[in-house]
Design an enzyme around this catalytic site. Structure first.
Site, short mmCIF file in Angstrom:
data_model
loop_
_atom_site.label_atom_id
_atom_site.label_comp_id
_atom_site.label_asym_id
_atom_site.label_seq_id
_atom_site.Cartn_x
_atom_site.Cartn_y
_atom_site.Cartn_z
N PHE A 469 -26.70 -6.28 5.29
CA PHE A 469 -27.37 -7.01 4.21
C PHE A 469 -28.85 -7.20 4.49
O PHE A 469 -29.38 -8.28 4.29
CB PHE A 469 -26.69 -8.37 3.96
CG PHE A 469 -25.21 -8.37 4.19
CD1 PHE A 469 -24.37 -7.55 3.45
CD2 PHE A 469 -24.63 -9.17 5.16
CE1 PHE A 469 -23.00 -7.54 3.66
CE2 PHE A 469 -23.26 -9.17 5.39
CZ PHE A 469 -22.45 -8.34 4.63
N HIS A 470 -29.54 -6.13 4.92
CA HIS A 470 -30.96 -6.22 5.24
C HIS A 470 -31.82 -5.25 4.42
O HIS A 470 -32.66 -4.55 4.99
CB HIS A 470 -31.19 -5.93 6.73
CG HIS A 470 -30.52 -6.87 7.65
ND1 HIS A 470 -30.33 -6.60 9.00
CD2 HIS A 470 -29.98 -8.10 7.45
CE1 HIS A 470 -29.71 -7.61 9.57
NE2 HIS A 470 -29.48 -8.53 8.66
N PRO A 471 -31.65 -5.17 3.10
CA PRO A 471 -32.49 -4.23 2.35
C PRO A 471 -33.95 -4.66 2.36
O PRO A 471 -34.27 -5.84 2.16
CB PRO A 471 -31.91 -4.29 0.93
CG PRO A 471 -31.28 -5.64 0.83
CD PRO A 471 -30.75 -5.93 2.21
#
Length: 531
Positions: A469-471
């Site tokens: 979850f690190h865009p």
């Protein structure tokens, strides 16, 4: 039409920070627009509640990535927060800043003022560090950073095993050098989540010069001679307009911010024309440069060492977990998404770590979608923290309510596939070859000890891969042709419009991205106020 000095689009990790800092001066009239609802869902505030908030349409946009040819054509569920606090309200609470070199590289790319020495004061300003103040940490800031309230022999043994292979034990990953193995710190206070809504917004939400509106979905930004002037948004099926006297600030994240720019006419003019959108500014980099941390999830069975699997699967175990939380504010319900962290090098010739582990004392077939295994096992997830693969976010319709396409291409470069294989093999070495684990008779449940070929190893591991979850990167800061904002986070060729969130990162930081996003917002607010 309502008029405000500053209009902030998105009340997430960055937007709540901006609302706090920009409204400190009572002369500034500030509007914060959030498409999601209030953060009053109880599971938001219980740390382990991410199991209830992710993939829940009440609190999560529930995106999915496009099928990924580099990973057996799988599509990944892609959580993004849909509530006050944004993804800081549903994330894994892990506090990691990255390496000092990450920011020095940003500066070397022409982004003056973004080196480690420049950004460290903003990390410190944001922080209320449970351990106290020193040259790297601050107290009294809005964001509570605490030690985890759970320790397990399994995790301590993993540290011991890693140490056998030259990976030192560490207590602080946030001094600019994150090499080592130790427990994550988390964004919690007294056993409760400290999102940016809790830390930054709640204490100041009654300021007379701040207006917060929820369930308000931005349609587009309107311009006059390339000056950002108005925001149109839907609320209760009614289209409304607000005007900005000074600036409009996009803080809708690496998925939302490029989408709003594109529907507003800022992006690749050829693509916009195909969708019937008039181009305001041709910026080919909008939505490009998408990258993220992919986690590969091997599972190892153990004997004579307890994981949390059986406790979580048991009614009595769950009762005990609940009672420990109620009476002590400790135990599994206070857990971040991972408990033990490790940064190490895929090759000894490297100067800095390029791999990160999130070691979880439990296991399941599919993260968040299946029960824990009925045997004792753990999940030492491993991630390439310097990926070279790039994807994009592309709108498919001029209506911003229709989800954009998220194309990741996670393992599309040879380098990323090689690093993935090396990460899996180093994990295997630590567990299967260490003296520490030998006495627990470890067994590689997946991908399978028989798989040694790099390509086959990565192919099998891809079936259980997930995002961390690190865009980032879709409105990148820089001086090149694909840059969207300058070093002051101003959209190129447009006046009175900035992007301040994770999308401006030219390159992803080495580790979890929530703390860096909060830092970006602190620094961005300072830039606006001292403009």
């Amino acid at each position: 039409m309502d008029k405000f000095d500053f209009i902030i689009l998105g009340a997430g990790s960055a937007g709540c920070v901006l609302a706090n800092r920009l409204s400190e001066n009572s002369a500034n009239k500030v509007l914060l627009i959030e498409a999601g609802g209030k953060d009053n869902y109880p599971w938001i505030h219980i740390p382990v509640g991410y199991f209830k908030t992710m993939h829940n349409p009440k609190t999560d946009w529930c995106y999915k990535t496009e099928p990924d040819e580099s990973m057996n054509n799988i599509s990944i569920r892609y959580p993004r927060g849909k509530t006050l606090g944004g993804s800081s309200s549903i994330n894994g609470l892990l506090y990691i800043r990255g390496q000092n070199r990450d920011y020095d590289i940003w500066r070397q790319l022409g982004n003056t003022g973004w080196g480690w020495d420049d950004v460290l004061p903003y990390f410190i300003k944001a922080e209320d560090q449970e351990r106290g103040k020193n040259e790297f940490h601050g107290i009294g800031g809005p964001l509570s950073v605490s030690d985890q309230r759970i320790h397990l022999p399994l995790l301590d043994e993993f540290q011991n095993a890693a140490e056998e292979f030259g990976i030192p034990k560490t207590k602080d990953f946030n001094t600019g050098d994150n090499h080592g193995c130790g427990y994550f710190q988390v964004t919690e206070k007294d056993g409760f989540r400290c999102s940016t809504a809790v830390g930054y917004l709640n204490p100041i939400k009654k300021r007379q010069n701040l207006k917060i509106i929820t369930h308000a979905h931005v349609k587009k930004i309107n311009f006059e001679n390339k000056i950002a002037k108005e925001v149109e948004y839907w609320q209760d099926n009614e289209l409304k307009k607000v005007q900005a006297n000074k600036e409009i600030i996009l803080s809708s994240g690496a998925i939302g911010s490029p989408q709003i720019l594109q529907v507003s006419g800022i992006g690749n003019s050829d693509k916009l024309r195909d969708l019937g959108i008039d181009t305001i500014q041709n910026l080919k980099g909008v939505g490009e440069n998408l990258h993220d941390h992919l986690m590969l999830r091997p599972v190892y069975k153990i004997n004579g060492l307890k994981s949390l699997n059986k406790k979580i699967n048991s009614l009595f175990g769950n009762l005990m977990i609940g009672l420990e939380y109620i009476f002590k504010r400790s135990g599994p319900m206070t857990m971040g998404a991972s408990q033990l962290c490790m940064f190490a090098k895929s090759d000894s010739s490297l100067e800095l770590p390029d791999l990160q582990w999130h070691v979880q004392p439990m296991s399941m077939d599919t993260l968040g979608a299946s029960k824990n295994h009925d045997f004792h096992a753990f999940t030492p997830t491993v991630s390439n923290i310097k990926p070279t693969s790039r994807g994009h976010v592309s709108i498919v319709d001029k209506d911003s309510r229709i989800y954009a396409k998220i194309k990741q291409n996670y393992l599309s470069t040879e380098n990323d596939r090689l690093i993935a294989a090396k990460g899996l093999k180093l994990t295997r070495k630590i567990i299967m070859e260490s003296e520490t684990f030998k006495k627990y008779s470890p067994e590689e449940y997946r991908p399978g000890i028989h798989i040694n070929d790099n390509e086959e190893l990565v192919k099998q591991a891809s079936n259980h891969a997930q995002t961390i979850f690190h865009p980032v990167g879709t409105c990148k800061m820089g001086q090149d042709d694909m840059a969207v904002v300058d070093e002051k986070l101003r959209v190129k060729g447009i006046k009175n419009l900035r992007v301040i969130d994770a999308s401006i990162m030219p390159n992803i930081t080495s580790g979890n991205t929530n703390a860096p996003t909060i830092m970006i917002a602190e620094k961005g607010a300072d830039m606006i106020l001292t403009n």
